[in-house]
Motif scaffolding. Structure first.
Motif, PDB file in Angstrom:
ATOM      1  N   GLU A  42       0.832  -1.201   0.000  1.00  0.00           N
ATOM      2  CA  GLU A  42       0.000   0.000   0.000  1.00  0.00           C
ATOM      3  C   GLU A  42       0.873   1.259   0.000  1.00  0.00           C
ATOM      4  O   GLU A  42       2.001   1.263   0.475  1.00  0.00           O
ATOM      5  N   THR A  91      -2.678   0.472  -6.555  1.00  0.00           N
ATOM      6  CA  THR A  91      -4.048   0.873  -6.897  1.00  0.00           C
ATOM      7  C   THR A  91      -4.957   0.939  -5.679  1.00  0.00           C
ATOM      8  O   THR A  91      -6.085   1.430  -5.778  1.00  0.00           O
ATOM      9  N   GLN A  92      -4.504   0.471  -4.515  1.00  0.00           N
ATOM     10  CA  GLN A  92      -5.386   0.410  -3.347  1.00  0.00           C
ATOM     11  C   GLN A  92      -5.623   1.767  -2.701  1.00  0.00           C
ATOM     12  O   GLN A  92      -6.655   1.971  -2.065  1.00  0.00           O
ATOM     13  N   ARG A 149      -6.409   5.629  -3.022  1.00  0.00           N
ATOM     14  CA  ARG A 149      -6.981   6.533  -4.014  1.00  0.00           C
ATOM     15  C   ARG A 149      -6.673   7.991  -3.689  1.00  0.00           C
ATOM     16  O   ARG A 149      -7.482   8.881  -3.953  1.00  0.00           O
ATOM     17  N   ARG A 150      -5.529   8.253  -3.113  1.00  0.00           N
ATOM     18  CA  ARG A 150      -5.092   9.615  -2.809  1.00  0.00           C
ATOM     19  C   ARG A 150      -3.615   9.753  -3.129  1.00  0.00           C
ATOM     20  O   ARG A 150      -2.864   8.777  -3.082  1.00  0.00           O
ATOM     21  N   PRO A 182      -2.865   8.500  -7.997  1.00  0.00           N
ATOM     22  CA  PRO A 182      -3.952   7.710  -8.591  1.00  0.00           C
ATOM     23  C   PRO A 182      -4.686   8.520  -9.655  1.00  0.00           C
ATOM     24  O   PRO A 182      -4.773   9.748  -9.567  1.00  0.00           O
ATOM     25  N   SER A 187      -8.129   9.577 -11.367  1.00  0.00           N
ATOM     26  CA  SER A 187      -9.458   9.730 -10.782  1.00  0.00           C
ATOM     27  C   SER A 187     -10.549   9.007 -11.561  1.00  0.00           C
ATOM     28  O   SER A 187     -11.534   8.585 -10.981  1.00  0.00           O
ATOM     29  N   GLU A 191     -10.487   6.160 -13.304  1.00  0.00           N
ATOM     30  CA  GLU A 191     -10.473   4.706 -13.280  1.00  0.00           C
ATOM     31  C   GLU A 191      -9.549   4.245 -12.168  1.00  0.00           C
ATOM     32  O   GLU A 191      -8.737   5.005 -11.656  1.00  0.00           O
ATOM     33  N   GLU A 192      -9.674   2.988 -11.773  1.00  0.00           N
ATOM     34  CA  GLU A 192      -8.846   2.479 -10.677  1.00  0.00           C
ATOM     35  C   GLU A 192      -7.463   2.132 -11.205  1.00  0.00           C
ATOM     36  O   GLU A 192      -7.094   0.974 -11.349  1.00  0.00           O
ATOM     37  N   ALA A 205      -3.172   3.784 -11.215  1.00  0.00           N
ATOM     38  CA  ALA A 205      -2.260   4.664 -10.490  1.00  0.00           C
ATOM     39  C   ALA A 205      -0.875   4.553 -11.098  1.00  0.00           C
ATOM     40  O   ALA A 205      -0.530   3.563 -11.750  1.00  0.00           O
ATOM     41  N   ARG A 264      -3.108  -1.014 -12.806  1.00  0.00           N
ATOM     42  CA  ARG A 264      -4.540  -0.816 -13.028  1.00  0.00           C
ATOM     43  C   ARG A 264      -5.315  -2.003 -12.485  1.00  0.00           C
ATOM     44  O   ARG A 264      -4.872  -3.151 -12.591  1.00  0.00           O
ATOM     45  N   ARG A 265      -6.476  -1.712 -11.889  1.00  0.00           N
ATOM     46  CA  ARG A 265      -7.369  -2.745 -11.390  1.00  0.00           C
ATOM     47  C   ARG A 265      -8.384  -3.047 -12.484  1.00  0.00           C
ATOM     48  O   ARG A 265      -9.215  -2.222 -12.833  1.00  0.00           O
TER      49      ARG A 265
END
Length: 335
Positions: free
Chosen positions: A62, A75-76, A78-79, A103, A105, A107-108, A110, A149-150
């Motif tokens: 993370e 990707t976990q 989101r900031r 990340p 915004s 799409e998931e 980073a 990418r997730r």
């Protein structure tokens, strides 16, 4: 029925961790002797949190330093996040890193940038007669670009592109290689029971590191510097490293257990085990085993203002033989 389902899922989750421990433990027992290898100066644990947990971080990965453990894990969060650390160690060794996570915004996905440095000071030449000469250099820089990418709520894939430069005695070697990682989340964002209790989540990770990396050494420049002729050239290949990991969140997300198995084509397999507990949302206590060496530490994450968190982490890492134990501090922000 709800209670039965929760207990069944916890048994499955514990089984995943147990299997990972057995597999990694069997590999650790295969070899007793180890040695140095190319790229090891920048392979030290990046991030005090990961070090405090014994390096069992492949399934977690993370934050800004996740790129060093599993590129898919970034990707976990989101900031945006920035983290840095500097270490002064025994034998005049120094190391540090700087990491940035951004990340996307819409799409998931980073990306991350990381720089890792390692060096040794106060090294001097000594000739065959024992006469000391001038001071020589020994340092390594590694720059990494990460994209992940997730693709589904459960599966994320990531890649590291890494450039490494090593300078020793004014001889430079450069190499470019990459890592591939996958990250799986199970039991995502589900609630159970009348108390709305979160179901324990399982995270799995696997990464292949140092693909296609080797140092192309050429020592001719050193002998020219000594006003002599000679030298040779050779390739020093980085070991291929495969890490697998599993992490389980327990007790309403207030604790987790993580296990990693690390396998190399040049060194003995290694087991990493770590745990983290959060008595308060902003305070974390950690402990682990990095191979046979004890680690522990703590983290403090105060909220400075809306959307801005400070990340303060500490790790203690015992070292083999007579090498002094390390006290590692890292500082970061999340915004």
């Amino acid at each position: 029925m709800t209670r039965i389902r929760i207990r069944w899922q916890m048994i499955v989750h514990a089984g995943v961790v147990l299997v990972a421990v057995v597999l990694a433990g069997n590999g650790t027992a295969r070899a007793a002797n180890d040695g140095g290898y190319a790229g090891s100066p920048v392979q030290w644990g990046v991030g005090a949190r990961a070090v405090a947990m014994g390096g069992a971080y492949t399934a977690l990965a993370e934050g800004a330093t996740g790129f060093a453990w599993n590129p898919a894990g970034i990707t976990q969060i989101r900031r945006n996040a920035v983290e840095a650390a500097w270490r002064t160690m025994s034998f005049d060794r120094r190391a540090g890193y700087l990491a940035f996570l951004h990340p996307f915004s819409r799409e998931e996905a980073a990306m991350a940038f990381g720089w890792v440095y390692s060096g040794v000071g106060n090294l001097y030449e000594i000739d065959l007669n024992g006469t000391p000469g001038g001071q020589i250099s020994d340092y390594t820089n590694a720059a990494t670009f990460t994209f992940a990418r997730r693709f589904t709520p459960a599966l994320a894939l990531g890649v590291n592109l890494r450039y490494v430069q090593h300078n020793i005695a004014n001889i430079n070697a450069y190499t470019v290689g990459f890592d591939l990682g996958a990250h799986i989340r199970l039991g995502i964002d589900r609630k159970a029971g009348e108390g709305n209790i979160p179901v324990s989540r399982v995270r799995l990770g696997v990464v292949i590191q140092r693909i296609n990396q080797k140092y192309p050494w050429n020592t001719s420049k050193y002998w020219v510097h000594q006003n002599e002729t000679g030298g040779s050239s050779f390739d020093e290949r980085f070991p291929l490293i495969i890490r697998t990991g599993a992490a389980v969140n327990l007790w309403r997300e207030r604790a987790l257990i993580s296990v990693d198995g690390e396998f190399s084509d040049k060194q003995a397999a290694r087991l990493h085990v770590g745990g983290e507990g959060r008595p308060y949302p902003t305070l974390a206590l950690r402990a682990g085993l990095d191979g046979r060496h004890l680690t522990f530490g703590a983290g403090f994450e105060p909220h400075l203002q809306k959307g801005l968190d400070l990340l303060l982490d500490y790790a203690f890492a015992a070292q083999p033989g007579r090498i002094d134990a390390e006290h590692i501090f890292s500082l970061g922000i999340r915004f």
